[in-house]
Design a protein around this motif. Structure first.
Motif, short mmCIF file in Angstrom:
data_model
loop_
_atom_site.label_atom_id
_atom_site.label_comp_id
_atom_site.label_asym_id
_atom_site.label_seq_id
_atom_site.Cartn_x
_atom_site.Cartn_y
_atom_site.Cartn_z
N ASP A 43 -8.06 -9.59 5.01
CA ASP A 43 -8.61 -9.09 3.86
C ASP A 43 -7.41 -8.50 2.84
N TYR A 44 -6.73 -7.83 3.52
CA TYR A 44 -5.14 -7.34 2.50
C TYR A 44 -4.65 -8.65 1.95
N TYR A 45 -4.34 -9.58 2.67
CA TYR A 45 -3.52 -10.60 2.23
C TYR A 45 -4.27 -11.43 1.14
N THR A 56 6.27 -10.53 -1.12
CA THR A 56 4.91 -10.20 -0.53
C THR A 56 5.07 -8.99 0.40
N ALA A 57 4.29 -7.97 0.53
CA ALA A 57 4.59 -6.78 1.11
C ALA A 57 4.15 -6.79 2.63
N MET A 58 4.82 -6.10 3.31
CA MET A 58 4.25 -5.66 4.61
C MET A 58 4.23 -6.93 5.49
N SER A 98 9.84 -4.69 -2.23
CA SER A 98 10.12 -3.41 -2.10
C SER A 98 9.64 -2.91 -1.01
N PHE A 99 8.29 -3.23 -0.87
CA PHE A 99 7.20 -2.52 0.21
C PHE A 99 7.51 -3.49 1.49
N ALA A 100 8.63 -4.00 1.75
CA ALA A 100 8.88 -4.81 2.97
C ALA A 100 8.94 -3.98 4.11
N LEU A 134 11.20 -5.36 -7.37
CA LEU A 134 11.36 -3.89 -7.55
C LEU A 134 10.12 -3.24 -8.38
N TYR A 135 9.74 -2.42 -7.77
CA TYR A 135 8.55 -1.33 -8.52
C TYR A 135 9.69 -0.20 -9.06
N LEU A 136 9.85 -0.10 -10.40
CA LEU A 136 10.63 0.76 -10.57
C LEU A 136 9.91 2.45 -10.77
N MET A 186 -0.46 0.15 -12.58
CA MET A 186 -1.54 0.85 -11.41
C MET A 186 -2.00 -0.33 -10.59
N LEU A 187 -2.44 0.20 -9.60
CA LEU A 187 -2.68 -0.90 -8.45
C LEU A 187 -4.20 -1.50 -9.06
N GLY A 188 -4.31 -2.86 -9.07
CA GLY A 188 -5.69 -3.41 -9.28
C GLY A 188 -6.67 -3.14 -8.17
N ARG A 189 -7.87 -3.39 -8.45
CA ARG A 189 -9.02 -2.72 -7.50
C ARG A 189 -9.34 -3.82 -6.53
N ARG A 190 -8.92 -3.64 -5.36
CA ARG A 190 -9.45 -4.56 -4.44
C ARG A 190 -10.36 -3.94 -3.33
N ASN A 191 -11.68 -4.46 -3.50
CA ASN A 191 -12.65 -3.78 -2.76
C ASN A 191 -12.63 -3.81 -1.34
N VAL A 221 -1.30 6.11 -0.90
CA VAL A 221 -2.41 5.31 -0.46
C VAL A 221 -2.40 3.96 -1.48
N MET A 222 -2.92 2.83 -0.83
CA MET A 222 -3.40 1.82 -1.76
C MET A 222 -4.45 2.23 -2.29
N ASN A 223 -4.79 1.71 -3.54
CA ASN A 223 -6.21 1.68 -4.34
C ASN A 223 -6.61 3.26 -4.19
N ALA A 263 4.26 5.45 -5.66
CA ALA A 263 3.19 4.49 -6.23
C ALA A 263 3.66 3.62 -7.24
N PRO A 264 2.99 2.66 -7.59
CA PRO A 264 3.28 1.92 -9.00
C PRO A 264 3.44 3.06 -10.01
N ASN A 265 4.26 2.55 -11.24
CA ASN A 265 4.58 3.59 -11.99
C ASN A 265 4.08 3.03 -13.65
N ASN A 290 0.17 -13.32 -12.23
CA ASN A 290 -0.69 -12.46 -12.19
C ASN A 290 -0.79 -11.76 -11.08
N HIS A 291 0.09 -11.74 -10.14
CA HIS A 291 0.26 -11.12 -8.96
C HIS A 291 -0.73 -11.87 -7.98
N GLY A 292 -0.78 -13.02 -8.16
CA GLY A 292 -1.83 -13.85 -7.08
C GLY A 292 -3.32 -13.13 -7.28
N GLY A 293 -3.68 -12.87 -8.67
CA GLY A 293 -5.21 -12.58 -9.07
C GLY A 293 -5.27 -11.30 -8.35
N ARG A 294 -4.42 -10.36 -7.93
CA ARG A 294 -4.47 -9.11 -7.57
C ARG A 294 -4.72 -7.78 -8.38
N GLN A 295 -4.43 -8.09 -9.61
CA GLN A 295 -4.17 -7.11 -10.49
C GLN A 295 -5.24 -7.16 -11.53
#
Ligand SMILES: Cc1cc2nc3c(=O)[nH]c(=O)nc-3n(C[C@H](O)[C@H](O)[C@H](O)COP(=O)(O)O)c2cc1C
Ligand SMILES: CCCCC(=O)C(=O)O
Length: 415
Positions: free
Chosen positions: A35-37, A90-92, A119-121, A141-143, A173-178, A208-210, A252-254, A302-307
């Motif tokens: 689901d995360y991916y 892609t993270a993690m 950055s989140f490897a 980079l997330y600054l 800010m992080l997009g909403r991923r339900n 935390v994510m989201n 967190a994102p800035n 668009n961040h792979g439609g994640r934002q």
């Protein structure tokens, strides 16, 4: 094309397309990881359209040109890349396979394909740099608001030979991923956000994510030993969800990022060794600003439609960015690319290069390094075949003359 040319790896008869790779990967990932991916923000409109928008374009093939010598390579950061395709950050990645980003780096080196490291490897940027050797690699980079963390990271990336930083600009800010929220997505303790391992151990809070919806019940925050169930699942069976505690690092994102203050600062930090690119541009206005502020390149994303759900598919946003940039700096694109013909179409619409996100994660989940190699091979082979069948022997020949656009009522127009 059924038989491979001499010296080429044989086909994996169980997996001949990226779509099949996705299906194999689905069976090998636990629900939280899958689901995360795979998910997009909100109802997933942009995620879906990133791929389907490619169907609006059809190719105009030219014939009777000698196609015996096709060169798919392009220069990138002064080095030959075998195809105009790179691996998006892609993270993690250890969630897909215990070797994570190291396996990806080895596959990229083998395929002569550039790699973007998140950055989140879950492996350090130094270890990934060693695994990919001289082949171009860039650090996403997330600054952070806390500049010291970013400064440290940039210094380390320079020392390790990274060619550029890709500043992600679509994530104030992080997009909403339900599904992520519902699953209470957390990184199993057995893995670390490796580039900040020191920083996060010292700061006793969790990122935390989201947002707040992820704050785990206190019982879940108790430390447990890493479960052995997270290892050794590459036997084709579905992995059990990893048990155990989770720490997210504290950055967190800035939301404060802005052109005036931050791009200049970042350029100073990165000079002279590393270029500064912005990843996540989707409009002509921001493309103009990127050029004005002296960035070295743009990734339309668009961040792979994640934002922002409801944002344009990247292939639809690409033409206005290309026009605004007017060849002053390179323009790359990512999002929804699943076929060699998609790569061809993106280049025909003016992109210099494309980046691939999820298919690489699916390759990792399928067979680790070998799976990523397979993913890159499928896309590279398809791209080469498309070039040949469309009548182009060099990447620089691909132009909008090779495309038409088909609108909803079937009306066909030249570009
Ligand atoms: C699981 C996952 C994690 C991601 N992590 C990051 C990240 O850490 N930084 C970033 O800039 N983009 C990240 N992205 C976005 C990718 O770099 C890229 O823009 C996107 O995946 C491209 O779309 P595609 O997956 O359809 O190919 C992530 C994407 C996915 C699917
Ligand atoms: C803070 C975001 C981390 C990873 C990421 O970019 C993603 O999941 O899309």
């Amino acid at each position: 094309m059924a038989a491979r040319e001499k010296g080429e790896k044989p086909h994996d008869l169980n997996c001949l397309t990226i779509h099949e790779l996705e299906k194999h990967a689905e069976l090998r990932m636990d629900k939280q990881t899958r689901d995360y991916y795979n998910e997009g923000a909100d109802s997933g409109t942009t995620l879906l359209e990133n791929s389907t928008a490619y169907n609006k374009y059809r190719i105009r093939p030219r014939v009777l040109r000698d196609m015996s010598l096709i060169d798919t390579s392009v220069p990138l950061f002064g080095v030959k890349n075998s195809v105009p395709i790179g691996v998006a950050p892609t993270a993690m990645q250890c969630l897909a396979h215990p070797d994570g980003e190291i396996a990806t780096a080895r596959a990229c080196k083998d395929a002569e394909v550039a790699m973007g490291l998140s950055s989140f490897a879950t492996n350090t940027l130094e270890d990934v740099a060693k695994a990919i050797g001289d082949h171009p690699h860039v650090l996403q980079l997330y600054l952070f608001e806390e500049r010291e963390h970013s400064k440290k990271l940039i210094q380390r990336a320079k020392k390790a030979g990274y060619k550029a930083v890709f500043l992600t600009v679509d994530t104030p800010m992080l997009g909403r991923r339900n599904m992520e929220i519902r699953n209470q997505f957390k990184l199993p303790k057995v893995y670390k956000i490796a580039n900040f391992a020191e920083d996060s151990d010292s700061a006793a809070s969790e990122t935390v994510m989201n947002g707040a919806s992820l704050s785990a019940p206190s019982s879940e925050k108790t430390e447990e030993k890493a479960s052995s169930s997270t290892k050794g699942y590459h036997d084709g069976k579905q992995r059990r969800p990893p048990k155990g505690p989770i720490t997210f690092h504290t950055h967190a994102p800035n939301p404060t990022l802005c052109w005036e203050r931050d791009i200049g600062w970042l350029k100073e930090q990165c000079a002279p060794e590393m270029e500064v690119w912005v990843k996540g541009i989707a409009t002509a206005e921001d493309a103009h600003l990127a050029v004005h502020h002296g960035v070295d390149g743009i990734v339309v994303s668009n961040h792979g439609g994640r934002q922002l759900n409801g944002a344009l598919a990247t292939i639809d946003a690409l033409p206005e960015v290309v026009e605004a940039v007017d060849r002053k700096i390179p323009v790359h694109v990512d999002g929804g690319i699943r076929h060699g013909t998609d790569v061809f179409k993106a280049l025909a619409l003016g992109a210099d290069f494309v980046w691939i996100g999820r298919p690489v994660l699916w390759g990792l989940a399928y067979k680790g390094q070998e799976g990523v190699e397979l993913c890159l091979r499928l896309l590279s082979d398809e791209f080469k075949l498309c070039m040949g069948l469309a009548g182009t022997v060099k990447v620089t020949e691909i132009s909008k003359d090779y495309l038409v656009k088909v609108d909803k009522s079937g009306f066909i127009s030249r570009l």
